[in-house]
Design a protein around this motif. Sequence first.
Motif, PDB file in Angstrom:
ATOM      1  N   PHE A  24     -15.670  -6.758  10.102  1.00 36.65           N
ATOM      2  CA  PHE A  24     -14.977  -6.188   8.946  1.00 36.65           C
ATOM      3  C   PHE A  24     -15.475  -6.845   7.666  1.00 36.65           C
ATOM      4  CE2 PHE A  24     -11.966  -5.797  12.467  1.00 36.65           C
ATOM      5  CZ  PHE A  24     -11.669  -4.444  12.421  1.00 36.65           C
ATOM      6  N   THR A  25     -15.506  -6.037   6.613  1.00 36.96           N
ATOM      7  CA  THR A  25     -15.732  -6.558   5.270  1.00 36.96           C
ATOM      8  C   THR A  25     -14.362  -6.712   4.619  1.00 36.96           C
ATOM      9  OG1 THR A  25     -17.852  -5.421   5.110  1.00 36.96           O
ATOM     10  CG2 THR A  25     -16.831  -6.153   3.048  1.00 36.96           C
ATOM     11  N   ARG A  26     -14.021  -7.945   4.253  1.00 38.60           N
ATOM     12  CA  ARG A  26     -12.700  -8.203   3.681  1.00 38.60           C
ATOM     13  C   ARG A  26     -12.636  -7.663   2.253  1.00 38.60           C
ATOM     14  NH1 ARG A  26     -14.410 -10.440   8.469  1.00 38.60           N
ATOM     15  NH2 ARG A  26     -12.878 -11.882   9.347  1.00 38.60           N
ATOM     16  N   LEU A  27     -11.621  -6.848   1.999  1.00 38.68           N
ATOM     17  CA  LEU A  27     -11.408  -6.248   0.689  1.00 38.68           C
ATOM     18  C   LEU A  27     -10.093  -6.754   0.115  1.00 38.68           C
ATOM     19  CD1 LEU A  27     -12.369  -2.567   1.592  1.00 38.68           C
ATOM     20  CD2 LEU A  27     -13.836  -4.318   0.545  1.00 38.68           C
ATOM     21  N   PRO A  28      -9.870  -6.620  -1.192  1.00 37.04           N
ATOM     22  CA  PRO A  28      -8.594  -7.060  -1.768  1.00 37.04           C
ATOM     23  C   PRO A  28      -7.391  -6.400  -1.126  1.00 37.04           C
ATOM     24  CG  PRO A  28     -10.186  -6.664  -3.507  1.00 37.04           C
ATOM     25  CD  PRO A  28     -10.810  -6.165  -2.243  1.00 37.04           C
ATOM     26  N   ARG A  29      -7.527  -5.159  -0.660  1.00 42.30           N
ATOM     27  CA  ARG A  29      -6.399  -4.448  -0.071  1.00 42.30           C
ATOM     28  C   ARG A  29      -6.722  -3.914   1.321  1.00 42.30           C
ATOM     29  NH1 ARG A  29      -3.658  -0.854  -4.943  1.00 42.30           N
ATOM     30  NH2 ARG A  29      -3.157  -2.615  -6.349  1.00 42.30           N
ATOM     31  N   GLY A  30      -7.274  -4.729   2.132  1.00 41.11           N
ATOM     32  CA  GLY A  30      -7.530  -4.280   3.498  1.00 41.11           C
ATOM     33  C   GLY A  30      -8.840  -4.814   4.039  1.00 41.11           C
ATOM     34  N   ALA A  31      -9.286  -4.197   5.129  1.00 46.00           N
ATOM     35  CA  ALA A  31     -10.509  -4.606   5.801  1.00 46.00           C
ATOM     36  C   ALA A  31     -11.316  -3.365   6.144  1.00 46.00           C
ATOM     37  CB  ALA A  31     -10.173  -5.396   7.061  1.00 46.00           C
ATOM     38  N   GLN A  32     -12.559  -3.322   5.699  1.00 47.83           N
ATOM     39  CA  GLN A  32     -13.423  -2.165   5.941  1.00 47.83           C
ATOM     40  C   GLN A  32     -14.292  -2.420   7.162  1.00 47.83           C
ATOM     41  OE1 GLN A  32     -15.757  -0.997   2.591  1.00 47.83           O
ATOM     42  NE2 GLN A  32     -17.098   0.340   3.775  1.00 47.83           N
ATOM     43  N   PRO A  33     -14.239  -1.553   8.190  1.00 47.26           N
ATOM     44  CA  PRO A  33     -15.059  -1.767   9.384  1.00 47.26           C
ATOM     45  C   PRO A  33     -16.550  -1.678   9.062  1.00 47.26           C
ATOM     46  CG  PRO A  33     -13.323  -0.153   9.784  1.00 47.26           C
ATOM     47  CD  PRO A  33     -13.376  -0.376   8.307  1.00 47.26           C
ATOM     48  N   THR A  34     -17.323  -2.508   9.706  1.00 49.61           N
ATOM     49  CA  THR A  34     -18.776  -2.439   9.595  1.00 49.61           C
ATOM     50  C   THR A  34     -19.284  -1.353  10.536  1.00 49.61           C
ATOM     51  OG1 THR A  34     -19.100  -4.038  11.373  1.00 49.61           O
ATOM     52  CG2 THR A  34     -18.858  -4.923   9.124  1.00 49.61           C
ATOM     53  N   PRO A  35     -20.539  -0.941  10.405  1.00 52.61           N
ATOM     54  CA  PRO A  35     -21.076   0.046  11.353  1.00 52.61           C
ATOM     55  C   PRO A  35     -20.931  -0.408  12.811  1.00 52.61           C
ATOM     56  CG  PRO A  35     -22.522  -0.148   9.461  1.00 52.61           C
ATOM     57  CD  PRO A  35     -21.479  -1.210   9.309  1.00 52.61           C
ATOM     58  N   TYR A  36     -21.133  -1.695  13.059  1.00 57.06           N
ATOM     59  CA  TYR A  36     -20.971  -2.191  14.425  1.00 57.06           C
ATOM     60  C   TYR A  36     -19.522  -2.037  14.893  1.00 57.06           C
ATOM     61  CZ  TYR A  36     -20.666  -5.398  18.371  1.00 57.06           C
ATOM     62  OH  TYR A  36     -20.433  -5.937  19.601  1.00 57.06           O
TER      63      TYR A  36
ATOM     64  N   VAL B   3      -6.537  -3.888  14.060  1.00 54.48           N
ATOM     65  CA  VAL B   3      -7.018  -4.036  12.688  1.00 54.48           C
ATOM     66  C   VAL B   3      -7.845  -2.821  12.293  1.00 54.48           C
ATOM     67  CG1 VAL B   3      -8.463  -5.428  11.145  1.00 54.48           C
ATOM     68  CG2 VAL B   3      -6.984  -6.561  12.820  1.00 54.48           C
ATOM     69  N   TYR B   4      -8.673  -2.354  13.213  1.00 58.48           N
ATOM     70  CA  TYR B   4      -9.509  -1.180  12.943  1.00 58.48           C
ATOM     71  C   TYR B   4      -8.646   0.034  12.609  1.00 58.48           C
ATOM     72  CZ  TYR B   4     -13.030   2.460  13.753  1.00 58.48           C
ATOM     73  OH  TYR B   4     -13.886   3.539  13.622  1.00 58.48           O
ATOM     74  N   ARG B   5      -7.569   0.226  13.361  1.00 54.55           N
ATOM     75  CA  ARG B   5      -6.743   1.425  13.172  1.00 54.55           C
ATOM     76  C   ARG B   5      -5.809   1.315  11.974  1.00 54.55           C
ATOM     77  NH1 ARG B   5      -5.466   2.569  19.632  1.00 54.55           N
ATOM     78  NH2 ARG B   5      -7.245   3.965  19.956  1.00 54.55           N
ATOM     79  N   THR B   6      -5.329   0.105  11.677  1.00 53.80           N
ATOM     80  CA  THR B   6      -4.420  -0.044  10.534  1.00 53.80           C
ATOM     81  C   THR B   6      -5.173  -0.281   9.232  1.00 53.80           C
ATOM     82  OG1 THR B   6      -4.193  -2.429  10.881  1.00 53.80           O
ATOM     83  CG2 THR B   6      -2.619  -0.995  12.015  1.00 53.80           C
ATOM     84  N   GLY B   7      -6.424  -0.736   9.339  1.00 52.11           N
ATOM     85  CA  GLY B   7      -7.212  -1.003   8.152  1.00 52.11           C
ATOM     86  C   GLY B   7      -6.852  -2.285   7.437  1.00 52.11           C
ATOM     87  N   SER B   8      -6.097  -3.160   8.114  1.00 54.80           N
ATOM     88  CA  SER B   8      -5.616  -4.355   7.437  1.00 54.80           C
ATOM     89  C   SER B   8      -5.229  -5.422   8.460  1.00 54.80           C
ATOM     90  CB  SER B   8      -4.402  -4.020   6.558  1.00 54.80           C
ATOM     91  OG  SER B   8      -3.709  -5.186   6.173  1.00 54.80           O
ATOM     92  N   PHE B   9      -5.599  -6.664   8.189  1.00 55.51           N
ATOM     93  CA  PHE B   9      -5.153  -7.779   9.025  1.00 55.51           C
ATOM     94  C   PHE B   9      -3.627  -7.924   8.935  1.00 55.51           C
ATOM     95  CE2 PHE B   9      -9.535  -8.366   8.730  1.00 55.51           C
ATOM     96  CZ  PHE B   9      -9.987  -9.382   9.543  1.00 55.51           C
ATOM     97  N   THR B  10      -3.101  -7.763   7.727  1.00 54.61           N
ATOM     98  CA  THR B  10      -1.667  -7.932   7.509  1.00 54.61           C
ATOM     99  C   THR B  10      -0.869  -6.850   8.222  1.00 54.61           C
ATOM    100  OG1 THR B  10      -2.108  -8.942   5.357  1.00 54.61           O
ATOM    101  CG2 THR B  10       0.119  -8.109   5.741  1.00 54.61           C
ATOM    102  N   ALA B  11      -1.333  -5.603   8.168  1.00 49.26           N
ATOM    103  CA  ALA B  11      -0.612  -4.508   8.814  1.00 49.26           C
ATOM    104  C   ALA B  11      -0.704  -4.596  10.333  1.00 49.26           C
ATOM    105  CB  ALA B  11      -1.161  -3.171   8.329  1.00 49.26           C
ATOM    106  N   ALA B  12      -1.804  -5.132  10.851  1.00 51.09           N
ATOM    107  CA  ALA B  12      -1.970  -5.232  12.301  1.00 51.09           C
ATOM    108  C   ALA B  12      -1.065  -6.293  12.905  1.00 51.09           C
ATOM    109  CB  ALA B  12      -3.431  -5.533  12.641  1.00 51.09           C
ATOM    110  N   ALA B  13      -0.749  -7.336  12.122  1.00 54.03           N
ATOM    111  CA  ALA B  13      -0.014  -8.481  12.670  1.00 54.03           C
ATOM    112  C   ALA B  13       1.332  -8.093  13.289  1.00 54.03           C
ATOM    113  CB  ALA B  13       0.160  -9.552  11.596  1.00 54.03           C
ATOM    114  N   PRO B  14       2.232  -7.396  12.567  1.00 50.19           N
ATOM    115  CA  PRO B  14       3.521  -7.054  13.192  1.00 50.19           C
ATOM    116  C   PRO B  14       3.382  -6.099  14.362  1.00 50.19           C
ATOM    117  CG  PRO B  14       3.302  -5.989  11.042  1.00 50.19           C
ATOM    118  CD  PRO B  14       2.177  -6.959  11.152  1.00 50.19           C
TER     119      PRO B  14
END
Length: 308
Positions: free
Chosen positions: A63-75, A27-38
Motif C-alpha cells: 500500500f501507498t500510505r495517503l493522508p486519508r487512507g491506503a492506496q493498493p499497489t499493483p502487486y 485493508v484492501y477492501r476498506t481502503g484504510s488501516f484505521t477502518a480495517a482495525a475494528p
Amino acid sequence: MGHPIPADGKQLPPHADLNLLRTFLAVYRTGSFTAAAPRLGLSQPTVTAQIRALEQQTGRELFTRLPRGAQPTPYAHELAGQAAGPLDALAALAETGAVAAPVRLAGPSELLCVRVLPALAPLTADGVRLRVAQGLPEPLLEEMRSGRHDLVIATRRPRGRALESVPLADEEYVLVAAPAWAGRLPPRTGGDGLCAALREVPLVAYAEDLPIVRRYWRTVFGRPLGARPAVTVPNLYAVLSAVNAGAGYSVLPRSLCQEYLDTGRLALLHNPAEPPLNTLFLVRRPGADTHPDVRRVQDRLRQAAAAW
C-alpha cells in the motif's frame, strides 16, 4: 489453501500467515488501516505491524500510505485477486462451524511440557486443535505482534499496550542438588554457612551470566554470587538432568523438579521463608478472543494455573 502466485510469477513464501492475509484483505477492501482495525477486532498499530510483516515476507510494497487512507499497489491488486476467493471460502466455513482454525500457542519449552500441555489435554480430546511453538519471551511476543501466535505464555509482561496480558501464575525457584552432594554439606545454620559450603560444589547454570542463580542469591541471601559455573546449558531440562546425575547444584523452577524432590532423586538445599518468585503472564493477540477455541484454551489455562 495454495499460496497465491502473482502475474509476475513470484510466489508467497511458505510461512505467509493466513491472519496476515486476512488483515491485508480487510485493508484492501476498506481502503484504510484505521477502518480495517475494528472490522478485524485489532488496534490500528497492530494492523500496521501485520501489513509490514506481510510486506517483509513478500518483499513487495502493498500500500501507498495517503493522508486519508491506503492506496493498493499493483502487486496488492494481484494478491487480492488471488487470495480473496479462498479466504472468503474459509470465512464462510468458519461461520457455519464446519472448520475450526487451530489455536496457536507459544511459551517456554519446559513450562509447556510440565504444565501447559497436560492442562490442555482434555480440550484436545474434545476437538480443540493446537499448534504449539516454543522459545524465549521477546521473540515470541514479536511474532505475536505480527500475527503468528494467538496466545503466548511469557515470563515477563509485554511492553506497551498493544498486547493484552493477565498474570497467570507465580513460579517458585528452589536451590537443589543430588543427594550425594547434599550429604557432603556439613550441617550449618543460616545462609552464611550454606553459601560457604557451596563454594566447594560445582554450579550448573542456564547461562554464563547466571541470571536465575544470581537472582536467588540476591533475593534470599542478600548478597552477590561469587561462583562461576562448571556447566552451562541453555535448557532447564538439561540443567535438571545434569544436576540429577551429580554434576553439582543449581536453582530451578519448582514445577520442573517437584517430582524429583518427591522421589528423593534431588535434595532441597534451602527452604527460605520467602522464596524467589517469577510471575508468568498469559498474553493474547488483539482480536484472538473472537475465536471460541482461543477462549476455551485461555479459560482452561487460567483454571489450571490456580493449582500450579
